[in-house]
Design a protein around this motif. Structure first.
Motif, PDB file in Angstrom:
ATOM      1  N   SER A 223       0.828  -1.211   0.000  1.00 54.58           N
ATOM      2  CA  SER A 223       0.000   0.000   0.000  1.00 54.58           C
ATOM      3  C   SER A 223       0.859   1.257   0.000  1.00 54.58           C
ATOM      4  O   SER A 223       2.015   1.247   0.424  1.00 54.58           O
ATOM      5  CB  SER A 223      -0.919   0.008   1.224  1.00 54.58           C
ATOM      6  N   GLY A 224       0.264   2.357  -0.484  1.00 55.50           N
ATOM      7  CA  GLY A 224       0.872   3.669  -0.370  1.00 55.50           C
ATOM      8  C   GLY A 224       2.095   3.913  -1.236  1.00 55.50           C
ATOM      9  O   GLY A 224       2.949   4.732  -0.882  1.00 55.50           O
ATOM     10  N   ARG A 225       2.192   3.256  -2.364  1.00 56.97           N
ATOM     11  CA  ARG A 225       3.341   3.443  -3.250  1.00 56.97           C
ATOM     12  C   ARG A 225       2.907   4.095  -4.552  1.00 56.97           C
ATOM     13  O   ARG A 225       1.778   3.905  -5.017  1.00 56.97           O
ATOM     14  CB  ARG A 225       4.019   2.111  -3.559  1.00 56.97           C
ATOM     15  N   SER A 226       3.820   4.851  -5.150  1.00 54.96           N
ATOM     16  CA  SER A 226       3.569   5.424  -6.476  1.00 54.96           C
ATOM     17  C   SER A 226       4.401   4.730  -7.538  1.00 54.96           C
ATOM     18  O   SER A 226       4.196   4.949  -8.736  1.00 54.96           O
ATOM     19  CB  SER A 226       3.896   6.924  -6.472  1.00 54.96           C
ATOM     20  N   SER A 227       5.341   3.889  -7.102  1.00 51.26           N
ATOM     21  CA  SER A 227       6.192   3.174  -8.048  1.00 51.26           C
ATOM     22  C   SER A 227       6.763   1.922  -7.388  1.00 51.26           C
ATOM     23  O   SER A 227       6.722   1.776  -6.160  1.00 51.26           O
ATOM     24  CB  SER A 227       7.341   4.076  -8.529  1.00 51.26           C
TER      25      SER A 227
END
Length: 236
Positions: free
Chosen positions: A65-69
């Motif tokens: 969770s909470g990742r952009s990459s």
């Protein structure tokens, strides 16, 4: 005292191992995969296959969770990969395949989300009594075309969980599936249906469609289905 010293030694050993792995990762070629906007990072599925002087090596990204990459280390045993092939899927999107040549130490790649239509499938499990316990139908996409894409002769087929449904007391269920028939150019694929216990996740039975759309392992990916598809249960 002996236990205390042993704990310290194990702690230091683990710390040194973690540090050495971090150093190794920092010096290895890397692919950075940027996720499409508004796509929950814990919902994506990424499989990859590296080729280079080490031969071939397959793996997958563990969703969080909470990742952009996400980053993939493009090396095996210190040997850099020359080529990386990827299969990317996010709910509501088409499957994206990428073939990346490692021409630099760090490669950045923006993943895309091309909207994909969905379809509703109505099913019935026979015999119905098998659904009396708290159970759910798990639907998984089998990318049987992945070996050709990765360039390999054998190994596990890429599987992507796509939906779940709760059957009623008569074994009826309704599930919304991605319309992967729009991507028939990828190759042969099927949906596999599995009945599981909700609390434990244990397999109760594998479900086989009693229909012309039945494939070797499940339901063929097609543009349309019968109004009601009956499934026979095969206890594990």
């Amino acid at each position: 005292m002996v236990r205390t010293m042993l704990g310290i030694v194990l702690f230091l050993s683990t710390g040194l191992l973690a540090t050495s792995q971090d150093i190794e990762s920092q010096g290895s070629p890397t692919i950075r995969l940027s996720l499409p906007p508004d796509i929950p990072s814990n919902s994506v599925h990424i499989n990859y296959f590296l080729t280079g002087p080490f031969g071939g090596y397959g793996g997958f990204v563990t969703p969080a969770s909470g990742r952009s990459s996400y980053e993939i280390i493009a090396a095996v045993d210190g040997k850099p990969a020359e080529r990386v092939k990827l299969i990317f899927y996010a709910p509501g999107c088409q499957i994206e395949t990428l073939d990346i040549q490692m021409q630099s130490q760090t490669v950045s790649q923006q993943l895309l989300c091309v909207p994909l239509a969905q379809k509703i499938l109505h099913g019935q499990i026979m015999p119905a009594p098998i659904t009396q316990q708290l159970s759910e139908v798990e639907v998984t996409y089998l990318a049987m075309w992945d070996h050709r894409f990765f360039g390999i002769g054998d190994g596990l087929v890429t599987t992507i969980p796509v939906a779940t449904a709760i059957p009623d007391q008569n074994g009826n269920f309704e599930v919304t599936l991605p319309d992967f028939s729009a991507q028939a150019n990828l190759g042969e694929a099927e949906f596999r249906f599995t009945l599981r216990e909700i609390k434990t996740g244990n397999i109760i039975a594998f479900l086989s469609p009693a229909d012309d759309a039945r494939g070797p392992q499940g339901l063929k990916v097609e543009a349309s289905y019968s109004p009601l598809i009956r499934f026979s249960s095969m206890p594990r």
